[in-house]
Write a protein that holds these residues in place. Structure first.
Motif, PDB file in Angstrom:
ATOM      1  N   ALA A  46       1.937   1.174 -11.066  1.00  0.00           N
ATOM      2  CA  ALA A  46       0.706   0.376 -11.007  1.00  0.00           C
ATOM      3  C   ALA A  46       0.662  -0.711 -12.081  1.00  0.00           C
ATOM      4  O   ALA A  46       0.128  -1.788 -11.842  1.00  0.00           O
TER       5      ALA A  46
ATOM      6  N   THR B  84      -0.281   6.677  -5.792  1.00  0.00           N
ATOM      7  CA  THR B  84      -0.416   5.388  -6.459  1.00  0.00           C
ATOM      8  C   THR B  84      -1.863   4.904  -6.392  1.00  0.00           C
ATOM      9  O   THR B  84      -2.394   4.372  -7.369  1.00  0.00           O
TER      10      THR B  84
ATOM     11  N   MET C 265      -4.331   3.965  -9.533  1.00  0.00           N
ATOM     12  CA  MET C 265      -5.060   2.700  -9.658  1.00  0.00           C
ATOM     13  C   MET C 265      -6.554   2.974  -9.865  1.00  0.00           C
ATOM     14  O   MET C 265      -7.207   2.321 -10.678  1.00  0.00           O
TER      15      MET C 265
END
Lengths: 439, 325
Positions: free
Chosen positions: B83, B293, B297
């Motif tokens: 990220a 992911t 984030m």
């Protein structure tokens, strides 16, 4: 609070669902379902007709028929397309899903990878009359090639070239184009004075993928390697995407405004004599609902360079359609199989596909005279001879987003009058591919 | 509920002891007891998902594991590294959408505040039609967001939309009909809808705040010869300081996290110029099926918002204290 965001709700649902499955156990265990609740079934149908109500009207009498035959009551829920995938994901994580559901056939391999769906091995297929009853290309879009299918084909569709007869007459064109060169040539004759030759849905990611996939095949590109890795940047893939976008950027036969279309506006332009051609799947019912009578439009196979659709580089459509799947943890496994058998029976296939304007993936049902209409004949021939399933890989869903967005961006550039070059197409596709590999 | 009865059931027995005890017990215990359901719900609805989200951010959670996410392999800090690796495409796109969101939030909150405050000050005076205007200003706040944003989407369509019809066809302000929903203009479209949607809230809060300022202060100021602008600067704005503190914070958090507006306007893949963080995270999680992911984030976003809020509250409360001294 009215500002509750869909994302938050989605995330919260997912998290709660995860908690439920983590605490409750059971739902995550393997196995192939049970018969704890043999009298009822829950069925999620995808929205096929003009709206959810229309679907209920078509399906309810059939479900009543099934109940009469088997004594099993089917609880129907018609789920709009935009929600279906998220609903399936949530059901998968929580284990609290329906017994039987419709899935878009391009998601087959992605959903297969999650392990939530009942695999259709020989034994299960035998219970619904055997694998041989189904058209081969439709079975090809039911899961990864080396595995038992994750679903059974229910409705099939393919792309065809629909043309507006009046606009063709006005431009002095007497037959639909069979090659891309002819299409561009005809297109230039038509595209003037506020009229345009070809419609596109530039902001619809899935539609973009369907179009560039078939063009990719024609350029010898698959978008995935044999072992399932993303391969978006091959010369063939770049050429395919460029050829599609160039119809707006260079040939100027697609209206720039189509770059922002995503709600089937191109079909309404077609019905209003503003656009002469669309590449679409089973559009007859939509044209009718837009006030076009059947003799105002014609249908031909999607062009290929040789003019004769076939396999390999003469592929002119993806295998489009809906599959039917059974959730692995159903509490009515026997009933679910019976229901799939019912829905894919020759008789029901004729009734349902007639109502929805799709082609039955069941060979015997295709023979029915009702499917002899010229439009359906083209779709049927395409499915049998010149359509290929989208890559059946677990990350198909990512592919649709990444490459579909690349095409959308390129259309946006073309519409704004910016140049679309081989280099700019390649750059977009490189970006799409990098997103796949680093996630 | 059962335990709630206990103190009162025991009350007669303890009557003989020190007189104030049961009363105190009730006074201290009861409030907590009454808070308990809310606390439990808070735990379930907010805290637990956060904990699960954080756990997910350390896992390699893709479509292969969504059915049994506990079995997803641990990936340590991999998701975070992906990220924040701003040289690689995922990180680069996240950074881009973060910067877009910052610009969008600053502009949107600023404009909402400005329009809301101006309208509130103007509507302080009584005049004919004031009630009607007040009601009219609150319309965007009363409409269902989804329906309103869809309508905006129609209006922003290039060929058939109202905006281009007015700008291009009627007023002739543009050479050609511009696109609003794709390309760079999408930022302007998003900002327009966001401000339209957000300013009535600022207006509402400011109106409430203005009611609390004694009229005598203005009268005294007017006697001393202060004009309208001076009155606003010296009386209105300082008196609204604490109202503003909350208003700006809430607007900031709502705007920064806004998901509905871009999602309804642009669908699941927003144009680059209007790619807000919320939709970017949604896409990473729910469209590309990369929940690990996506969670990482989300956690980063949460940390950022916490930090900004913390600093903001610290600074503004210090300002307020020094203002009072």
């Amino acid at each position: 609070m009215r500002r509750f965001r869909a994302a938050a709700v989605g995330a919260a649902t997912l998290s709660l669902a995860l908690t439920a499955s983590a605490c409750g156990g059971g739902s995550t265990s393997g196995g192939g379902g049970s018969n704890d609740s043999p009298k009822t079934l829950t069925y999620w149908a995808s929205n096929q007709g003009p709206n959810v109500e229309a679907d209920k009207k078509i399906l309810k009498p059939e479900l009543a028929k099934f109940e009469k035959q088997t004594g099993i009551k089917v609880k129907l829920e018609v789920v709009p397309w935009s929600e279906l995938l998220n609903r399936i994901l949530t059901a998968t994580t929580s284990g609290q899903g329906p017994d039987v559901l419709n899935i878009g056939n391009t998601w087959s391999a992605s959903l297969q990878a999650s392990g939530a769906l009942l695999p259709w091995d020989e034994k299960n297929f035998d219970k619904i009359g055997g694998k041989d009853r189904f058209v081969e290309s439709a079975l090809g879009s039911a899961g990864a090639p080396d595995k038992d299918p994750a679903a059974v084909p229910l409705y099939s569709m393919a792309y065809a070239l629909y043309y507006n007869k009046k606009m063709f007459d006005e431009a002095g064109i007497d037959k639909p184009p069979a090659t891309w060169d002819e299409l561009v040539e005809d297109g230039k004759k038509i595209s003037k004075g506020g009229k345009w030759a070809l419609g596109a849905e530039g902001a619809n990611l899935s539609n973009n993928i369907h179009q560039v996939f078939a063009l990719g095949k024609q350029h010898g590109a698959d978008f995935f390697t044999a072992d399932g890795k993303a391969d978006f940047t091959s010369d063939g893939a770049v050429a395919a995407v460029k050829q599609y976008v160039d119809m707006m950027a260079k040939d100027k036969i697609i209206a720039p405004g189509n770059a922002e279309y995503a709600q089937n506006q191109s079909l309404s332009d077609f019905a209003k004599d503003k656009t002469a051609m669309v590449l679409w799947q089973a559009a007859a019912t939509t044209f009718k609902s837009q006030g076009m009578s059947d003799d105002e439009w014609g249908v031909a196979p999607v062009p290929v360079d040789s003019g004769a659709p076939g396999a390999g580089k003469a592929t002119n459509s993806m295998v489009a359609g809906i599959n039917m799947a059974v959730f692995k943890n159903t509490k009515n496994i026997d009933g679910s199989l019976k229901f799939v058998k019912f829905m894919t029976s020759d008789a029901e296939q004729k009734i349902l596909c007639k109502s929805y304007g799709s082609v039955p993936p069941v060979k015997a049902a295709q023979e029915d005279a009702a499917f002899d209409r010229p439009e359906l004949k083209v779709l049927r021939d395409t499915l049998a001879k010149s359509a290929a399933p989208l890559p059946q890989v677990p990350n198909e869903s990512q592919f649709e987003t990444a490459v579909g967005t690349a095409v959308k961006n390129l259309f946006a550039n073309a519409a704004d009058g910016r140049e679309v070059t081989t280099a700019s197409v390649k750059a977009e596709l490189v970006k799409a591919q990098q997103q796949m590999s680093s996630q | 509920m059962h335990s709630a009865k206990e103190p009162s059931a025991n009350a007669p027995e303890t009557e003989r002891g020190p007189r104030r005890r049961p009363g105190r017990l009730r006074r201290i215990g009861l409030p907590y007891l009454l808070l308990l359901p809310a606390l439990l719900l808070e735990l379930l609805v907010h805290l637990l998902p956060i904990v699960i989200g954080i756990t997910m951010s350390f896992k390699e959670l893709t479509q292969f594991f969504i059915r049994d996410w506990g079995a997803a392999p641990w990936s340590g800090l991999d998701n975070y590294e992906i990220a924040v690796d701003f040289d690689a495409p995922v990180g680069e796109a996240l950074l881009h959408s973060f910067l877009v969101t910052c610009a969008f939030t600053l502009l949107s909150v600023g404009l909402c505040w400005l329009i809301g405050t101006t309208a509130a000050i103007y509507l302080q005076e009584t005049f004919k039609g004031r009630g009607f205007l007040r009601a009219l200003f609150l319309v965007p706040y009363a409409l269902p967001v989804y329906a309103a944003v869809i309508t905006w989407g129609f209006m922003f369509q290039r060929d058939n939309g109202l905006i281009n019809h007015v700008l291009h066809d009627q007023l002739g302000l543009t050479d050609s009909a511009p696109f609003w929903l794709i390309g760079d203009n999408s930022f302007v479209a998003l900002l327009t809808v966001s401000v339209w949607k957000g300013w009535p809230f600022a207006f509402l809060i400011m109106m409430a705040g203005l009611q609390n300022i004694p009229r005598e202060m203005y009268e005294a100021a007017a006697l001393d010869g202060a004009g309208m602008w001076q009155q606003i600067r010296r009386i209105t704005l300082p008196s609204l300081r604490s109202v503003n503190q909350v208003l700006v914070l809430v607007l900031f958090l709502w705007t920064f996290n806004d998901f509905n507006t871009p999602y309804v306007l642009f669908g699941r893949s927003a144009p680059e110029a209007a790619d807000l963080v919320s939709i970017h995270i949604y896409q990473s999680s729910f469209v590309t099926w990369n929940f690990g992911t996506g969670s990482a984030m989300s956690v980063l976003l949460l940390l950022f918002l916490l930090a900004v809020t913390g600093v903001y509250l610290w600074v503004t409360s210090r300002e307020r204290k020094s203002a009072h001294v």
